[in-house]
Design an enzyme around this catalytic site. Structure first.
Site, PDB file in Angstrom:
ATOM      1  N   LYS A   1      26.196 -14.345  40.616  1.00 35.77           N
ATOM      2  CA  LYS A   1      26.256 -15.819  40.585  1.00 35.77           C
ATOM      3  C   LYS A   1      27.511 -16.335  39.882  1.00 35.77           C
ATOM      4  O   LYS A   1      27.910 -17.482  40.106  1.00 35.77           O
ATOM      5  CB  LYS A   1      24.992 -16.425  39.974  1.00 35.77           C
ATOM      6  CG  LYS A   1      24.804 -16.166  38.500  1.00 35.77           C
ATOM      7  CD  LYS A   1      25.190 -17.314  37.621  1.00 35.77           C
ATOM      8  CE  LYS A   1      25.086 -17.012  36.166  1.00 35.77           C
ATOM      9  NZ  LYS A   1      25.341 -15.687  35.644  1.00 35.77           N
TER      10      LYS A   1
ATOM     11  N   GLY B   1      20.476 -15.862  34.865  1.00 38.84           N
ATOM     12  CA  GLY B   1      19.097 -15.397  35.032  1.00 38.84           C
ATOM     13  C   GLY B   1      18.539 -14.875  33.717  1.00 38.84           C
ATOM     14  O   GLY B   1      17.350 -15.037  33.415  1.00 38.84           O
ATOM     15  N   ASN B   2      19.414 -14.256  32.884  1.00 47.07           N
ATOM     16  CA  ASN B   2      18.981 -13.745  31.582  1.00 47.07           C
ATOM     17  C   ASN B   2      18.881 -14.850  30.542  1.00 47.07           C
ATOM     18  O   ASN B   2      18.400 -14.601  29.436  1.00 47.07           O
ATOM     19  CB  ASN B   2      19.924 -12.636  31.093  1.00 47.07           C
ATOM     20  CG  ASN B   2      19.615 -11.329  31.781  1.00 47.07           C
ATOM     21  OD1 ASN B   2      18.474 -10.897  31.843  1.00 47.07           O
ATOM     22  ND2 ASN B   2      20.632 -10.717  32.362  1.00 47.07           N
TER      23      ASN B   2
ATOM     24  N   LYS C   1      24.895  -4.268  40.611  1.00 45.83           N
ATOM     25  CA  LYS C   1      24.247  -5.491  40.089  1.00 45.83           C
ATOM     26  C   LYS C   1      22.893  -5.164  39.464  1.00 45.83           C
ATOM     27  O   LYS C   1      21.945  -4.787  40.171  1.00 45.83           O
ATOM     28  CB  LYS C   1      24.066  -6.479  41.255  1.00 45.83           C
ATOM     29  CG  LYS C   1      23.409  -7.775  40.867  1.00 45.83           C
ATOM     30  CD  LYS C   1      24.344  -8.665  40.093  1.00 45.83           C
ATOM     31  CE  LYS C   1      23.617  -9.688  39.286  1.00 45.83           C
ATOM     32  NZ  LYS C   1      24.399 -10.194  38.168  1.00 45.83           N
TER      33      LYS C   1
ATOM     34  N   LYS D   1      32.049 -12.834  34.519  1.00 49.82           N
ATOM     35  CA  LYS D   1      32.244 -14.143  33.861  1.00 49.82           C
ATOM     36  C   LYS D   1      33.713 -14.283  33.438  1.00 49.82           C
ATOM     37  O   LYS D   1      34.327 -15.335  33.611  1.00 49.82           O
ATOM     38  CB  LYS D   1      31.332 -14.284  32.635  1.00 49.82           C
ATOM     39  CG  LYS D   1      29.855 -14.268  32.976  1.00 49.82           C
ATOM     40  CD  LYS D   1      29.006 -14.537  31.731  1.00 49.82           C
ATOM     41  CE  LYS D   1      27.615 -13.937  31.838  1.00 49.82           C
ATOM     42  NZ  LYS D   1      26.871 -14.156  33.052  1.00 49.82           N
TER      43      LYS D   1
END
Ligand SMILES: Nc1ncnc2c1ncn2[C@@H]1O[C@H](COP(=O)(O)OP(=O)(O)O)[C@@H](O)[C@H]1O
Ligand SMILES: NC(=O)OP(=O)(O)O
Length: 310
Positions: free
Chosen positions: A212, A11-12, A129, A274
Protein backbone atom coordinates in the site's frame (compact mmCIF):
# COMPACT_ATOMS: atom_id res chain seq x y z
CA UNK A 1 -4.80 27.57 1.42
CA UNK A 2 -4.22 24.14 3.02
CA UNK A 3 -2.13 21.29 1.65
CA UNK A 4 -3.33 18.31 -0.31
CA UNK A 5 -2.46 15.22 1.77
CA UNK A 6 -2.71 11.54 0.89
CA UNK A 7 -2.88 9.60 4.17
CA UNK A 8 -1.97 5.90 4.20
CA UNK A 9 -3.07 4.06 7.31
CA UNK A 10 -0.96 0.93 7.85
CA UNK A 11 -2.58 -2.44 8.34
CA UNK A 12 -0.32 -2.84 11.41
CA UNK A 13 -1.66 0.47 12.75
CA UNK A 14 -5.24 -0.79 12.32
CA UNK A 15 -4.35 -4.07 14.05
CA UNK A 16 -1.20 -3.70 16.11
CA UNK A 17 1.03 -6.80 16.35
CA UNK A 18 0.49 -7.23 20.12
CA UNK A 19 -3.30 -6.88 19.91
CA UNK A 20 -5.81 -9.70 19.58
CA UNK A 21 -7.30 -9.68 16.07
CA UNK A 22 -10.83 -8.77 17.15
CA UNK A 23 -13.14 -6.52 15.15
CA UNK A 24 -13.50 -4.24 18.21
CA UNK A 25 -9.72 -3.69 18.52
CA UNK A 26 -9.50 -2.78 14.84
CA UNK A 27 -12.55 -0.51 14.97
CA UNK A 28 -11.19 1.33 18.03
CA UNK A 29 -7.87 1.97 16.25
CA UNK A 30 -9.75 3.22 13.19
CA UNK A 31 -11.98 5.50 15.31
CA UNK A 32 -8.84 6.98 16.86
CA UNK A 33 -7.00 7.35 13.51
CA UNK A 34 -9.98 8.93 11.73
CA UNK A 35 -10.35 11.45 14.58
CA UNK A 36 -6.81 12.66 13.78
CA UNK A 37 -7.58 12.67 10.04
CA UNK A 38 -10.60 14.89 10.64
CA UNK A 39 -8.42 17.26 12.68
CA UNK A 40 -6.15 17.54 9.63
CA UNK A 41 -9.20 18.30 7.48
CA UNK A 42 -10.44 20.86 10.06
CA UNK A 43 -7.03 22.55 9.89
CA UNK A 44 -7.89 23.32 6.25
CA UNK A 45 -6.08 20.52 4.43
CA UNK A 46 -7.59 18.37 1.70
CA UNK A 47 -7.30 14.64 2.50
CA UNK A 48 -7.42 11.45 0.45
CA UNK A 49 -7.19 8.21 2.42
CA UNK A 50 -5.73 4.83 1.61
CA UNK A 51 -4.93 1.92 3.91
CA UNK A 52 -2.99 -1.31 4.31
CA UNK A 53 -4.42 -4.78 4.81
CA UNK A 54 -1.46 -7.07 5.60
CA UNK A 55 -2.77 -8.41 8.93
CA UNK A 56 -6.39 -8.36 7.76
CA UNK A 57 -6.00 -10.13 4.41
CA UNK A 58 -3.82 -12.74 6.14
CA UNK A 59 -6.55 -13.35 8.70
CA UNK A 60 -9.25 -13.63 6.01
CA UNK A 61 -7.11 -16.28 4.29
CA UNK A 62 -6.78 -18.16 7.63
CA UNK A 63 -10.59 -18.00 8.07
CA UNK A 64 -11.02 -19.38 4.54
CA UNK A 65 -8.53 -22.18 5.13
CA UNK A 66 -10.09 -23.13 8.48
CA UNK A 67 -13.49 -23.51 6.81
CA UNK A 68 -12.23 -25.24 3.66
CA UNK A 69 -14.20 -28.42 4.33
CA UNK A 70 -17.43 -26.42 4.29
CA UNK A 71 -16.77 -23.58 1.77
CA UNK A 72 -14.08 -23.63 -0.91
CA UNK A 73 -11.48 -20.91 -0.11
CA UNK A 74 -11.63 -17.83 -2.36
CA UNK A 75 -8.51 -16.66 -4.24
CA UNK A 76 -6.31 -13.92 -2.71
CA UNK A 77 -7.58 -11.15 -5.01
CA UNK A 78 -11.07 -11.77 -3.60
CA UNK A 79 -9.69 -11.73 -0.03
CA UNK A 80 -8.10 -8.35 -0.87
CA UNK A 81 -11.49 -7.11 -2.06
CA UNK A 82 -13.10 -8.35 1.18
CA UNK A 83 -10.48 -6.54 3.26
CA UNK A 84 -11.02 -3.32 1.26
CA UNK A 85 -14.72 -3.65 1.96
CA UNK A 86 -14.50 -4.15 5.72
CA UNK A 87 -11.69 -1.66 6.36
CA UNK A 88 -13.38 0.89 4.06
CA UNK A 89 -16.60 0.38 6.01
CA UNK A 90 -14.84 0.98 9.36
CA UNK A 91 -13.10 4.10 8.00
CA UNK A 92 -16.19 5.61 6.34
CA UNK A 93 -18.45 4.96 9.33
CA UNK A 94 -15.92 6.41 11.79
CA UNK A 95 -15.20 9.46 9.60
CA UNK A 96 -18.93 10.17 9.22
CA UNK A 97 -19.45 9.89 13.00
CA UNK A 98 -16.57 12.33 13.70
CA UNK A 99 -17.98 14.71 11.07
CA UNK A 100 -21.44 14.57 12.68
CA UNK A 101 -20.06 15.06 16.23
CA UNK A 102 -17.99 18.06 15.20
CA UNK A 103 -20.73 19.57 13.06
CA UNK A 104 -18.47 20.08 10.06
CA UNK A 105 -19.41 19.88 6.38
CA UNK A 106 -17.74 17.00 4.54
CA UNK A 107 -18.76 14.01 2.43
CA UNK A 108 -17.04 10.62 2.50
CA UNK A 109 -16.98 7.97 -0.23
CA UNK A 110 -15.20 4.60 -0.30
CA UNK A 111 -14.20 3.28 -3.71
CA UNK A 112 -13.52 -0.39 -4.35
CA UNK A 113 -10.28 -0.06 -6.32
CA UNK A 114 -8.58 -2.48 -8.69
CA UNK A 115 -4.89 -1.85 -9.36
CA UNK A 116 -3.26 -3.31 -12.44
CA UNK A 117 0.03 -5.16 -12.23
CA UNK A 118 2.23 -6.89 -14.81
CA UNK A 119 1.50 -10.60 -14.71
CA UNK A 120 5.16 -11.26 -15.55
CA UNK A 121 6.40 -9.13 -12.62
CA UNK A 122 9.46 -10.81 -11.03
CA UNK A 123 7.71 -10.46 -7.66
CA UNK A 124 5.63 -13.54 -8.49
CA UNK A 125 8.85 -15.61 -8.30
CA UNK A 126 9.98 -14.03 -5.02
CA UNK A 127 7.29 -13.49 -2.34
CA UNK A 128 8.19 -10.61 0.03
CA UNK A 129 4.92 -9.21 1.40
CA UNK A 130 4.27 -10.26 5.02
CA UNK A 131 0.62 -10.93 5.82
CA UNK A 132 -1.39 -12.15 8.80
CA UNK A 133 -0.27 -12.83 12.33
CA UNK A 134 3.24 -13.40 13.69
CA UNK A 135 4.67 -16.86 14.46
CA UNK A 136 7.72 -18.14 16.34
CA UNK A 137 10.64 -19.57 14.37
CA UNK A 138 9.57 -23.10 15.36
CA UNK A 139 5.98 -22.57 14.18
CA UNK A 140 7.28 -20.99 10.95
CA UNK A 141 9.43 -24.07 10.25
CA UNK A 142 6.39 -26.32 10.68
CA UNK A 143 4.37 -24.10 8.31
CA UNK A 144 7.18 -24.17 5.74
CA UNK A 145 7.06 -27.95 5.85
CA UNK A 146 3.31 -27.63 5.06
CA UNK A 147 4.14 -25.62 1.92
CA UNK A 148 3.85 -21.99 3.13
CA UNK A 149 6.54 -19.41 2.37
CA UNK A 150 7.57 -17.72 5.63
CA UNK A 151 9.94 -14.84 6.43
CA UNK A 152 11.19 -12.94 9.45
CA UNK A 153 9.44 -9.54 9.70
CA UNK A 154 11.46 -6.64 11.15
CA UNK A 155 12.41 -8.39 14.41
CA UNK A 156 8.74 -9.02 15.29
CA UNK A 157 8.56 -12.75 14.46
CA UNK A 158 7.79 -14.80 11.36
CA UNK A 159 4.90 -14.23 8.95
CA UNK A 160 3.57 -15.78 5.80
CA UNK A 161 4.82 -13.91 2.70
CA UNK A 162 3.08 -13.59 -0.68
CA UNK A 163 4.09 -11.94 -4.00
CA UNK A 164 3.85 -8.15 -4.08
CA UNK A 165 4.02 -6.86 -7.68
CA UNK A 166 4.52 -3.22 -8.61
CA UNK A 167 1.27 -1.21 -8.97
CA UNK A 168 0.94 0.08 -12.55
CA UNK A 169 -2.55 1.56 -13.09
CA UNK A 170 -5.09 2.68 -10.48
CA UNK A 171 -8.56 2.03 -11.86
CA UNK A 172 -10.95 4.92 -11.24
CA UNK A 173 -8.23 7.56 -10.89
CA UNK A 174 -10.21 10.06 -13.04
CA UNK A 175 -13.24 9.59 -10.76
CA UNK A 176 -11.04 10.02 -7.67
CA UNK A 177 -9.64 13.30 -9.09
CA UNK A 178 -13.17 14.56 -9.81
CA UNK A 179 -14.36 13.75 -6.26
CA UNK A 180 -11.53 14.92 -4.02
CA UNK A 181 -12.27 18.66 -3.89
CA UNK A 182 -15.71 17.96 -2.40
CA UNK A 183 -15.37 14.57 -0.78
CA UNK A 184 -12.99 12.63 1.48
CA UNK A 185 -12.19 9.67 -0.78
CA UNK A 186 -11.01 6.30 0.58
CA UNK A 187 -9.35 4.37 -2.22
CA UNK A 188 -6.75 1.74 -3.24
CA UNK A 189 -7.13 -0.05 0.10
CA UNK A 190 -4.67 -2.87 0.72
CA UNK A 191 -2.65 -1.53 -2.20
CA UNK A 192 -5.64 -2.23 -4.46
CA UNK A 193 -7.22 -5.46 -5.67
CA UNK A 194 -4.47 -6.88 -7.92
CA UNK A 195 -5.56 -7.52 -11.50
CA UNK A 196 -3.85 -7.83 -14.88
CA UNK A 197 -5.06 -7.16 -18.40
CA UNK A 198 -4.72 -9.90 -21.01
CA UNK A 199 -3.96 -9.41 -24.73
CA UNK A 200 -7.66 -8.76 -25.41
CA UNK A 201 -7.90 -6.13 -22.64
CA UNK A 202 -9.82 -8.45 -20.30
CA UNK A 203 -9.15 -8.06 -16.55
CA UNK A 204 -8.28 -11.00 -14.32
CA UNK A 205 -7.49 -11.19 -10.59
CA UNK A 206 -4.05 -12.36 -9.46
CA UNK A 207 -2.85 -14.02 -6.26
CA UNK A 208 -0.82 -11.24 -4.64
CA UNK A 209 -0.94 -8.38 -2.14
CA UNK A 210 0.26 -5.04 -3.49
CA UNK A 211 2.25 -2.87 -1.08
CA UNK A 212 0.00 0.00 0.00
CA UNK A 213 2.97 2.37 0.35
CA UNK A 214 3.78 1.81 -3.34
CA UNK A 215 0.12 2.22 -4.40
CA UNK A 216 -0.25 5.14 -2.00
CA UNK A 217 2.73 6.84 -3.67
CA UNK A 218 1.13 6.35 -7.08
CA UNK A 219 -2.14 7.76 -5.75
CA UNK A 220 -0.30 10.75 -4.23
CA UNK A 221 1.49 11.38 -7.55
CA UNK A 222 -1.69 11.05 -9.60
CA UNK A 223 -3.77 13.42 -7.45
CA UNK A 224 -0.78 15.78 -7.27
CA UNK A 225 -0.62 15.68 -3.46
CA UNK A 226 1.78 17.96 -1.57
CA UNK A 227 2.30 15.41 1.20
CA UNK A 228 2.21 11.62 1.39
CA UNK A 229 1.67 10.71 5.04
CA UNK A 230 2.22 7.09 6.13
CA UNK A 231 0.67 6.34 9.52
CA UNK A 232 2.05 3.23 11.15
CA UNK A 233 2.71 1.66 14.57
CA UNK A 234 6.05 3.39 15.24
CA UNK A 235 6.43 7.16 15.93
CA UNK A 236 9.54 7.56 13.76
CA UNK A 237 11.95 5.94 11.37
CA UNK A 238 15.16 4.88 13.11
CA UNK A 239 18.60 3.89 11.97
CA UNK A 240 20.02 0.77 13.63
CA UNK A 241 16.40 -0.06 14.44
CA UNK A 242 16.01 -2.34 17.48
CA UNK A 243 19.73 -2.17 18.35
CA UNK A 244 21.46 -0.49 21.29
CA UNK A 245 22.66 2.36 19.07
CA UNK A 246 19.17 2.97 17.56
CA UNK A 247 18.74 6.60 16.51
CA UNK A 248 15.50 8.45 15.77
CA UNK A 249 15.29 10.37 12.49
CA UNK A 250 13.30 13.63 12.38
CA UNK A 251 14.23 14.98 8.95
CA UNK A 252 15.92 13.01 6.18
CA UNK A 253 17.15 14.45 2.88
CA UNK A 254 17.03 12.46 -0.38
CA UNK A 255 20.77 11.79 -0.17
CA UNK A 256 20.61 10.61 3.46
CA UNK A 257 17.63 8.36 2.73
CA UNK A 258 19.42 6.82 -0.26
CA UNK A 259 22.53 6.26 1.86
CA UNK A 260 20.52 4.49 4.60
CA UNK A 261 18.78 2.32 1.98
CA UNK A 262 22.20 1.36 0.54
CA UNK A 263 23.35 0.43 4.07
CA UNK A 264 20.38 -1.97 4.34
CA UNK A 265 18.80 -0.08 7.26
CA UNK A 266 15.22 -0.85 6.15
CA UNK A 267 13.65 -4.29 5.61
CA UNK A 268 11.65 -5.11 2.45
CA UNK A 269 7.94 -5.49 3.16
CA UNK A 270 7.86 -2.98 6.06
CA UNK A 271 10.01 0.18 6.26
CA UNK A 272 11.81 -0.01 2.89
CA UNK A 273 8.74 0.73 0.70
CA UNK A 274 7.84 3.70 2.94
CA UNK A 275 11.34 5.17 2.57
CA UNK A 276 11.39 4.52 -1.19
CA UNK A 277 8.00 6.25 -1.52
CA UNK A 278 9.37 9.14 0.55
CA UNK A 279 12.41 9.49 -1.72
CA UNK A 280 10.14 9.67 -4.80
CA UNK A 281 7.93 12.35 -3.19
CA UNK A 282 11.01 14.37 -2.20
CA UNK A 283 12.52 14.11 -5.70
CA UNK A 284 9.30 15.63 -7.07
CA UNK A 285 9.73 18.58 -4.66
CA UNK A 286 6.99 17.29 -2.34
CA UNK A 287 7.29 15.67 1.08
CA UNK A 288 6.60 12.41 2.85
CA UNK A 289 5.92 11.87 6.54
CA UNK A 290 6.16 8.60 8.46
CA UNK A 291 4.67 8.67 11.97
CA UNK A 292 2.29 6.97 14.38
CA UNK A 293 -1.41 7.58 13.92
CA UNK A 294 -1.80 9.57 17.16
CA UNK A 295 0.88 12.04 16.03
CA UNK A 296 -0.50 12.78 12.56
CA UNK A 297 -1.54 16.36 13.29
CA UNK A 298 1.73 17.30 15.03
CA UNK A 299 3.74 15.57 12.29
CA UNK A 300 2.05 17.65 9.58
CA UNK A 301 3.13 20.76 11.51
CA UNK A 302 6.73 19.45 11.70
CA UNK A 303 6.55 18.69 15.44
CA UNK A 304 6.66 14.85 15.29
CA UNK A 305 7.40 11.90 13.02
CA UNK A 306 10.04 11.54 10.31
CA UNK A 307 9.91 13.86 7.32
CA UNK A 308 11.59 13.12 4.00
CA UNK A 309 12.03 16.11 1.71
CA UNK A 310 14.67 18.00 -0.26
N1 LIG B 1 14.36 1.43 10.55
C1 LIG B 1 13.13 1.29 11.02
N2 LIG B 1 12.52 2.29 11.69
C2 LIG B 1 11.27 2.14 12.17
N3 LIG B 1 10.53 1.00 11.99
C3 LIG B 1 11.09 -0.02 11.33
C4 LIG B 1 12.41 0.08 10.81
N4 LIG B 1 12.71 -1.09 10.19
C5 LIG B 1 11.65 -1.87 10.32
N5 LIG B 1 10.66 -1.24 10.99
C6 LIG B 1 9.35 -1.86 11.24
O1 LIG B 1 8.43 -1.35 10.29
C7 LIG B 1 7.14 -1.47 10.89
C8 LIG B 1 6.14 -0.62 10.11
O2 LIG B 1 5.96 -1.20 8.83
P1 LIG B 1 4.71 -2.17 8.56
O3 LIG B 1 4.70 -3.29 9.51
O4 LIG B 1 4.71 -2.49 7.09
O5 LIG B 1 3.54 -1.21 8.95
P2 LIG B 1 2.14 -0.80 8.35
O6 LIG B 1 1.35 -2.07 8.18
O7 LIG B 1 1.62 0.08 9.44
O8 LIG B 1 2.40 -0.07 7.07
C9 LIG B 1 7.36 -1.04 12.33
O9 LIG B 1 6.41 -1.56 13.20
C10 LIG B 1 8.76 -1.59 12.62
O10 LIG B 1 8.67 -2.82 13.31
N1 LIG C 1 -1.10 -4.06 1.52
C1 LIG C 1 -0.23 -3.57 2.46
O1 LIG C 1 0.83 -3.05 2.15
O2 LIG C 1 -0.62 -3.70 3.77
P1 LIG C 1 0.18 -3.27 5.09
O3 LIG C 1 0.38 -1.81 5.05
O4 LIG C 1 -0.75 -3.68 6.20
O5 LIG C 1 1.45 -4.06 5.12
Amino acid sequence: MGKSVVIALGGNAILQPKQEATYTNQLNNVISATGHMIEIREAGHNIVITHGNGPQVGNIIVQNEAAKNVVEPFPIDVSNAESQGFIGYMLEKSLKNHIKERGIAANVATLLTMVEVDKNDQAFENPTKPIGVFFSEEEAKRMEADGYTMAEDAGRGYRRVVPSPEPKIIHGIEEIRRLIDETIVISSGGGGIPVYQDDKGMLHGVEAVIDKDRSGLKLAQQVNADVFMMLTDVPNVYINFGKENEQKLSHVSIEEAEQYVAEGQFPAGSMLPKIQAGIEMAKAGKEAIICSLDQAVDALEGKAGTRISK
